[in-house]
Design an enzyme around this catalytic site. Structure first.
Site, PDB file in Angstrom:
ATOM      1  N   ASN A 194       0.865  -1.166   0.000  1.00  0.00           N
ATOM      2  CA  ASN A 194       0.000   0.000   0.000  1.00  0.00           C
ATOM      3  C   ASN A 194       0.913   1.231   0.000  1.00  0.00           C
ATOM      4  O   ASN A 194       1.528   1.546   1.018  1.00  0.00           O
ATOM      5  CB  ASN A 194      -0.886  -0.046   1.260  1.00  0.00           C
ATOM      6  CG  ASN A 194      -1.739   1.187   1.418  1.00  0.00           C
ATOM      7  OD1 ASN A 194      -1.807   2.033   0.519  1.00  0.00           O
ATOM      8  ND2 ASN A 194      -2.394   1.308   2.558  1.00  0.00           N
TER       9      ASN A 194
ATOM     10  N   HIS B 220      -9.427   0.506   4.759  1.00  0.00           N
ATOM     11  CA  HIS B 220      -8.149   0.726   5.446  1.00  0.00           C
ATOM     12  C   HIS B 220      -8.387   1.663   6.627  1.00  0.00           C
ATOM     13  O   HIS B 220      -9.211   2.576   6.547  1.00  0.00           O
ATOM     14  CB  HIS B 220      -7.115   1.321   4.475  1.00  0.00           C
ATOM     15  CG  HIS B 220      -5.745   1.355   5.083  1.00  0.00           C
ATOM     16  ND1 HIS B 220      -5.346   2.355   5.931  1.00  0.00           N
ATOM     17  CD2 HIS B 220      -4.706   0.493   5.002  1.00  0.00           C
ATOM     18  CE1 HIS B 220      -4.102   2.106   6.339  1.00  0.00           C
ATOM     19  NE2 HIS B 220      -3.685   0.981   5.784  1.00  0.00           N
TER      20      HIS B 220
ATOM     21  N   GLU C  90      -5.165  -5.706  10.229  1.00  0.00           N
ATOM     22  CA  GLU C  90      -4.143  -4.694  10.471  1.00  0.00           C
ATOM     23  C   GLU C  90      -4.460  -3.944  11.766  1.00  0.00           C
ATOM     24  O   GLU C  90      -5.227  -2.972  11.751  1.00  0.00           O
ATOM     25  CB  GLU C  90      -4.119  -3.678   9.332  1.00  0.00           C
ATOM     26  CG  GLU C  90      -3.808  -4.261   7.983  1.00  0.00           C
ATOM     27  CD  GLU C  90      -3.239  -3.197   7.049  1.00  0.00           C
ATOM     28  OE1 GLU C  90      -2.087  -3.321   6.654  1.00  0.00           O
ATOM     29  OE2 GLU C  90      -3.955  -2.224   6.761  1.00  0.00           O
TER      30      GLU C  90
ATOM     31  N   GLY D 151       2.377   1.751  10.787  1.00  0.00           N
ATOM     32  CA  GLY D 151       3.267   2.907  10.662  1.00  0.00           C
ATOM     33  C   GLY D 151       4.012   3.259  11.936  1.00  0.00           C
ATOM     34  O   GLY D 151       4.654   4.305  12.023  1.00  0.00           O
TER      35      GLY D 151
ATOM     36  N   SER E  13       3.550  -2.672  10.306  1.00  0.00           N
ATOM     37  CA  SER E  13       5.007  -2.682  10.533  1.00  0.00           C
ATOM     38  C   SER E  13       5.683  -3.989  10.120  1.00  0.00           C
ATOM     39  O   SER E  13       6.583  -4.481  10.808  1.00  0.00           O
ATOM     40  CB  SER E  13       5.325  -2.328  11.990  1.00  0.00           C
ATOM     41  OG  SER E  13       4.866  -1.022  12.276  1.00  0.00           O
TER      42      SER E  13
HETATM   43  P1  PGA Z   1       2.890  -0.090   7.745  1.00  0.00           P
HETATM   44  O1  PGA Z   1       1.465   0.136   7.062  1.00  0.00           O
HETATM   45  O2  PGA Z   1       3.532  -1.281   7.089  1.00  0.00           O
HETATM   46  O3  PGA Z   1       3.628   1.183   7.508  1.00  0.00           O
HETATM   47  O4  PGA Z   1       2.638  -0.332   9.199  1.00  0.00           O
HETATM   48  C1  PGA Z   1       0.625  -0.952   6.787  1.00  0.00           C
HETATM   49  C2  PGA Z   1      -0.657  -0.486   6.150  1.00  0.00           C
HETATM   50  O5  PGA Z   1      -1.121   0.625   6.480  1.00  0.00           O
HETATM   51  O6  PGA Z   1      -1.243  -1.188   5.326  1.00  0.00           O
END
Ligand code: PGA
Length: 229
Positions: A6, A86, A155, A161, A191
């Site tokens: 993404n 999301h 998620e 993030g 992450s």
């Molecule tokens: P991230 O995001 O890998 O930066 O934690 C995952 C996502 O939002 O799909």
């Protein structure tokens, strides 16, 4: 394993082309999905294993829906894959469960492949496994879990993030609970990086990963694909 990236609101159209072309030359076998910005949707030169999806779309063919894109615009680039629900769309753009469900039903009717995101915040997580499962199943209420083109991405919001991935044993426990409710392919996101993909991919019920930050560096994303198996 499914590897989905993404890209959120990152990269120009020019760089996205370069990124997709390079990724395509590096990986021939795995199932890879890229969700670029709406302004970077295009007809890409790429291998058959690499697919492009949209991060969002509105349930319309076309019309007066300022700022949105519909089926006519997706069709122009042969896009038949969508990311829905999301947590950033839910929390920042204020999309309700109801709206996400409407989008799901609309695009399901058209046969789109739908990556449907669910995930709890820290308050819910702290209430324990049962509450966490209940919350996540609640986000799937009204969603046809037998839809053959559905992929669910678990998620947890607190792991997105932040650099702090959920612990493997926690993901394992939640996946076991969720997989009792449906047989749909289930991805983990939050992450994911090259330093934790091996451990995450040891979870037997894991069908793939949805990656944000780590996918922004081509060599890191590539390493994840190689290590994840
Ligand atoms: P991230 O995001 O890998 O930066 O934690 C995952 C996502 O939002 O799909």
């Amino acid at each position: 394993m499914i590897y989905a990236a993404n890209l959120k609101t990152n990269f120009t159209r020019t760089y996205t082309h370069k990124y997709i072309e390079e990724l395509s030359s590096l990986h021939k076998k795995e199932d890879i999905y890229i969700f670029p910005t709406q302004s970077s949707l295009d007809n890409y030169k790429k291998g058959a294993n690499l697919k492009i999806g949209a991060q969002n779309a509105y349930m319309c063919e076309n019309g007066a829906f300022t700022g949105e894109i519909g089926v006519e615009q997706l069709d122009e680039f042969g896009i038949t894959t969508l990311l829905l629900g999301h947590s950033e769309r839910r929390n920042i753009l204020k999309e309700s469960d109801e709206l996400i469900k409407e989008k799901f039903n609309y695009f399901k009717k058209l046969g789109y492949k739908i990556f449907f995101c669910i995930g709890e915040n820290l308050d819910v997580k702290n209430k324990g496994l049962n509450e966490t499962l209940k919350y996540n199943m609640g986000q799937l209420s009204g969603i046809d879990l037998d839809y053959k083109n559905l992929i669910i991405a678990y998620e947890p919001i607190w792991a997105i993030g932040t650099g702090v991935s959920a612990k493997t044993e926690d993901v394992d426990a939640i996946f076991n609970g969720l997989k009792k409710e449906f047989k749909t392919p289930l991805l983990y996101g939050g992450s994911v990086k090259s330093s934790n993909i091996k451990e995450l991919s040891s979870i037997t019920t894991l069908d793939g990963v949805l990656i944000g930050s780590a996918a922004l560096k081509l060599d890191e994303f590539s390493k994840i694909i190689n290590l994840g198996g």
